[in-house]
Design a protein around this motif. Structure first.
Motif, PDB file in Angstrom:
ATOM      1  N   TYR A   1      10.552 128.585  49.465  1.00  0.00           N
ATOM      2  CA  TYR A   1      11.557 129.564  47.856  1.00  0.00           C
ATOM      3  C   TYR A   1      11.915 130.993  48.775  1.00  0.00           C
ATOM      4  O   TYR A   1      11.783 131.851  48.557  1.00  0.00           O
ATOM      5  CB  TYR A   1      10.238 130.021  47.423  1.00  0.00           C
ATOM      6  CG  TYR A   1      10.292 129.043  46.460  1.00  0.00           C
ATOM      7  CD1 TYR A   1      10.928 129.296  45.239  1.00  0.00           C
ATOM      8  CD2 TYR A   1       9.294 128.503  46.379  1.00  0.00           C
ATOM      9  CE1 TYR A   1      11.133 127.447  44.089  1.00  0.00           C
ATOM     10  CE2 TYR A   1       8.973 126.946  45.145  1.00  0.00           C
ATOM     11  CZ  TYR A   1      10.558 126.814  44.239  1.00  0.00           C
ATOM     12  OH  TYR A   1       9.583 125.933  43.135  1.00  0.00           O
TER      13      TYR A   1
ATOM     14  N   GLU B   1       8.029 119.619  44.919  1.00  0.00           N
ATOM     15  CA  GLU B   1       8.079 118.896  44.200  1.00  0.00           C
ATOM     16  C   GLU B   1       7.260 117.852  43.824  1.00  0.00           C
ATOM     17  O   GLU B   1       6.640 117.701  42.244  1.00  0.00           O
ATOM     18  CB  GLU B   1       9.706 118.392  44.312  1.00  0.00           C
ATOM     19  CG  GLU B   1      10.433 117.726  43.110  1.00  0.00           C
ATOM     20  CD  GLU B   1      11.015 117.075  43.282  1.00  0.00           C
ATOM     21  OE1 GLU B   1      12.058 116.741  42.363  1.00  0.00           O
ATOM     22  OE2 GLU B   1      11.793 117.188  44.486  1.00  0.00           O
TER      23      GLU B   1
ATOM     24  N   GLU C   1      22.250 123.253  41.571  1.00  0.00           N
ATOM     25  CA  GLU C   1      21.669 122.987  42.701  1.00  0.00           C
ATOM     26  C   GLU C   1      22.578 123.357  44.026  1.00  0.00           C
ATOM     27  O   GLU C   1      22.094 123.901  45.451  1.00  0.00           O
ATOM     28  CB  GLU C   1      21.769 121.548  42.311  1.00  0.00           C
ATOM     29  CG  GLU C   1      20.742 119.760  41.650  1.00  0.00           C
ATOM     30  CD  GLU C   1      20.488 119.091  41.927  1.00  0.00           C
ATOM     31  OE1 GLU C   1      19.416 118.943  43.143  1.00  0.00           O
ATOM     32  OE2 GLU C   1      21.331 118.464  41.649  1.00  0.00           O
TER      33      GLU C   1
ATOM     34  N   ARG D   1      10.603 123.301  38.559  1.00  0.00           N
ATOM     35  CA  ARG D   1      12.378 122.387  38.910  1.00  0.00           C
ATOM     36  C   ARG D   1      11.800 121.984  38.558  1.00  0.00           C
ATOM     37  O   ARG D   1      11.833 120.279  38.855  1.00  0.00           O
ATOM     38  CB  ARG D   1      12.034 122.810  40.152  1.00  0.00           C
ATOM     39  CG  ARG D   1      11.325 124.645  41.679  1.00  0.00           C
ATOM     40  CD  ARG D   1      10.912 123.895  42.725  1.00  0.00           C
ATOM     41  NE  ARG D   1      12.691 123.816  43.043  1.00  0.00           N
ATOM     42  CZ  ARG D   1      13.260 123.670  44.979  1.00  0.00           C
ATOM     43  NH1 ARG D   1      11.860 123.776  44.976  1.00  0.00           N
ATOM     44  NH2 ARG D   1      13.792 123.759  45.459  1.00  0.00           N
TER      45      ARG D   1
ATOM     46  N   ASP E   1      12.943 131.473  37.014  1.00  0.00           N
ATOM     47  CA  ASP E   1      14.372 131.641  37.926  1.00  0.00           C
ATOM     48  C   ASP E   1      14.580 132.800  38.357  1.00  0.00           C
ATOM     49  O   ASP E   1      14.364 134.182  37.725  1.00  0.00           O
ATOM     50  CB  ASP E   1      15.323 131.131  37.424  1.00  0.00           C
ATOM     51  CG  ASP E   1      16.338 130.346  38.839  1.00  0.00           C
ATOM     52  OD1 ASP E   1      15.936 130.942  39.774  1.00  0.00           O
ATOM     53  OD2 ASP E   1      18.063 130.134  38.596  1.00  0.00           O
TER      54      ASP E   1
ATOM     55  N   SER F   1       5.314 127.363  40.831  1.00  0.00           N
ATOM     56  CA  SER F   1       6.083 127.822  41.635  1.00  0.00           C
ATOM     57  C   SER F   1       5.472 127.441  43.818  1.00  0.00           C
ATOM     58  O   SER F   1       5.405 127.740  43.933  1.00  0.00           O
ATOM     59  CB  SER F   1       6.445 128.971  42.187  1.00  0.00           C
ATOM     60  OG  SER F   1       7.071 129.432  40.178  1.00  0.00           O
TER      61      SER F   1
ATOM     62  N   CYS G   1       3.990 119.831  42.296  1.00  0.00           N
ATOM     63  CA  CYS G   1       4.441 120.454  41.502  1.00  0.00           C
ATOM     64  C   CYS G   1       4.582 119.051  39.584  1.00  0.00           C
ATOM     65  O   CYS G   1       4.004 118.985  38.664  1.00  0.00           O
ATOM     66  CB  CYS G   1       6.206 121.227  40.793  1.00  0.00           C
ATOM     67  SG  CYS G   1       6.485 121.428  39.654  1.00  0.00           S
TER      68      CYS G   1
ATOM     69  N   TYR H   1      15.204 127.754  29.922  1.00  0.00           N
ATOM     70  CA  TYR H   1      15.783 129.084  31.442  1.00  0.00           C
ATOM     71  C   TYR H   1      15.406 130.501  31.181  1.00  0.00           C
ATOM     72  O   TYR H   1      16.168 131.431  30.298  1.00  0.00           O
ATOM     73  CB  TYR H   1      17.244 128.893  31.410  1.00  0.00           C
ATOM     74  CG  TYR H   1      18.049 128.877  32.909  1.00  0.00           C
ATOM     75  CD1 TYR H   1      16.969 129.017  34.036  1.00  0.00           C
ATOM     76  CD2 TYR H   1      18.440 130.346  32.913  1.00  0.00           C
ATOM     77  CE1 TYR H   1      17.476 129.705  34.665  1.00  0.00           C
ATOM     78  CE2 TYR H   1      18.479 131.211  33.952  1.00  0.00           C
ATOM     79  CZ  TYR H   1      18.340 130.606  35.224  1.00  0.00           C
ATOM     80  OH  TYR H   1      18.098 131.767  36.509  1.00  0.00           O
TER      81      TYR H   1
ATOM     82  N   ASN I   1      12.804 126.090  33.153  1.00  0.00           N
ATOM     83  CA  ASN I   1      12.366 126.626  34.762  1.00  0.00           C
ATOM     84  C   ASN I   1      12.131 128.286  34.209  1.00  0.00           C
ATOM     85  O   ASN I   1      13.022 128.833  33.254  1.00  0.00           O
ATOM     86  CB  ASN I   1      13.736 126.561  34.969  1.00  0.00           C
ATOM     87  CG  ASN I   1      14.123 125.308  36.051  1.00  0.00           C
ATOM     88  OD1 ASN I   1      13.319 124.302  35.764  1.00  0.00           O
ATOM     89  ND2 ASN I   1      14.561 125.038  36.864  1.00  0.00           N
TER      90      ASN I   1
ATOM     91  N   VAL J   1      21.732 126.659  44.311  1.00  0.00           N
ATOM     92  CA  VAL J   1      20.497 126.964  44.873  1.00  0.00           C
ATOM     93  C   VAL J   1      20.472 127.015  46.366  1.00  0.00           C
ATOM     94  O   VAL J   1      19.666 127.425  47.373  1.00  0.00           O
ATOM     95  CB  VAL J   1      19.065 126.529  44.117  1.00  0.00           C
ATOM     96  CG1 VAL J   1      17.961 125.750  44.547  1.00  0.00           C
ATOM     97  CG2 VAL J   1      19.013 126.606  42.837  1.00  0.00           C
TER      98      VAL J   1
ATOM     99  N   GLY K   1      14.118 115.471  38.157  1.00  0.00           N
ATOM    100  CA  GLY K   1      13.144 116.516  37.577  1.00  0.00           C
ATOM    101  C   GLY K   1      14.123 116.584  35.898  1.00  0.00           C
ATOM    102  O   GLY K   1      13.374 116.591  34.919  1.00  0.00           O
TER     103      GLY K   1
END
Length: 313
Positions: free
Chosen positions: A255, A173, A244, A192, A212, A169, A176, A11, A210, A247, A198
């Motif tokens: 985003y 999903e 989660e 993510r 962030d 980014s 990605c 992270y 991630n 977020v 994930g």
């Protein structure tokens, strides 16, 4: 260079750049914030990415921000410095500078505003990453650049000699995951991953961490990755649920943010929590004061209660 030449995983906050209310670079605030991240146990830090408001800094300020970050971290965690600009020549110049300062790596998006084709995106990265021998992170940020690096182009970028990581980014999903699957054997992949799908994908197919915007999720995301790396998946799931929730209360699927533009909301949240986020700089505006109570409530619901000043503060 390739993925195993750098220990980049876990992270990372994409750090904001603190400014004072009158728009000056707050150098002491920046050093305090970087120290806070290290104390939180983050696994690396990105400086002057999108959240860092590089676009509102002078050339001298960009160097100063990089110098402060590298000096404050003092080798304790990896430091990657954003070198995004509008031309290959300026990105190369910035990368040469951060290499001389002692950064662990350089990052760039495709040139913003230019709307390059996939062939032009590849040519850009080929030019800048071969010009400066430093570990490079390619950054796919369609919301900010108005172009999306395709899976095929990302795979070609992974073969460039100095590209060691890709930050995806996209907000998509499935896209990605397709990108990570295509490149994770050769470069580090940040996306993510702090949720059950994930984690399963990361453990089964690939992925490293991630990055962030701002690091508000550090109290949950740092122990999430520590637990994943230790093989304690039950603990990781618990921390992932907390992350989660945070977020979902603050960030929309594309985003964008719930209460203000993303960096304005981030800095308002950091100020509510008593963290040294500072102020935004034009063209950004501070979050509207009438949204402060709702933001503070959302942070509290997520398990991040507002800072209570002491009598000495």
């Amino acid at each position: 260079m390739e993925r195993n030449d750098v220990p980049w995983r876990g992270y990372w906050p994409a750090a904001p750049t603190p400014y004072t209310a009158d728009g000056r670079l707050d150098q002491d605030g920046l050093a305090e914030m970087i120290s806070m991240y290290v104390d939180q146990g983050v696994h690396g830090v990105l400086i002057n990415g999108t959240t860092g408001e590089w676009f509102s800094q002078t050339r001298t300020e960009r160097r100063t921000v990089a110098e402060i970050a590298v000096a404050t971290v003092a080798g304790r965690i990896p430091v990657v410095i954003g070198c995004t600009s509008y031309t290959p020549a300026e990105t190369i110049d910035l990368a040469e500078e951060v290499k001389a300062i002692g950064a662990d790596g350089a990052l760039t998006t495709p040139p913003p505003y230019a709307h390059p084709s996939q062939a032009e995106i590849y040519a850009f990265y080929e030019t800048v990453t071969t010009a400066v021998e430093i570990p490079w992170m390619a950054y796919n940020w369609p919301r900010g650049t108005a172009v999306d690096i395709s899976v095929e182009t990302a795979s070609r970028l992974a073969d460039l000699p100095n590209v060691v990581a890709i930050k995806d980014s996209t907000g998509d999903e499935l896209k990605c995951m397709a990108t990570v699957e295509a490149v994770a054997d050769r470069v580090r992949a940040f996306g993510r991953f702090i949720h059950p799908r994930g984690m399963a994908f990361m453990l089964g197919v690939g992925g490293d961490g991630n990055i962030d915007g701002g690091g508000l999720g550090a109290p949950f995301a740092v122990p999430y990755y520590d637990a994943v790396f230790a093989g304690d998946l039950d603990a990781a799931r618990g921390f992932g649920k907390q992350y989660e929730q945070l977020v979902s209360l603050l960030v929309n699927a594309d985003y964008s943010s719930k209460f203000a533009s993303p960096t304005s909301q981030l800095k308002a949240a950091m100020n509510i929590l008593g963290q040294p986020g500072g102020e935004v700089r034009p063209p950004l505006l501070p979050m509207a004061e009438e949204n402060r109570a709702d933001l503070a409530h959302a942070l509290g619901r997520a398990g991040l209660p507002p800072h209570q000043p002491t009598h000495k503060e």
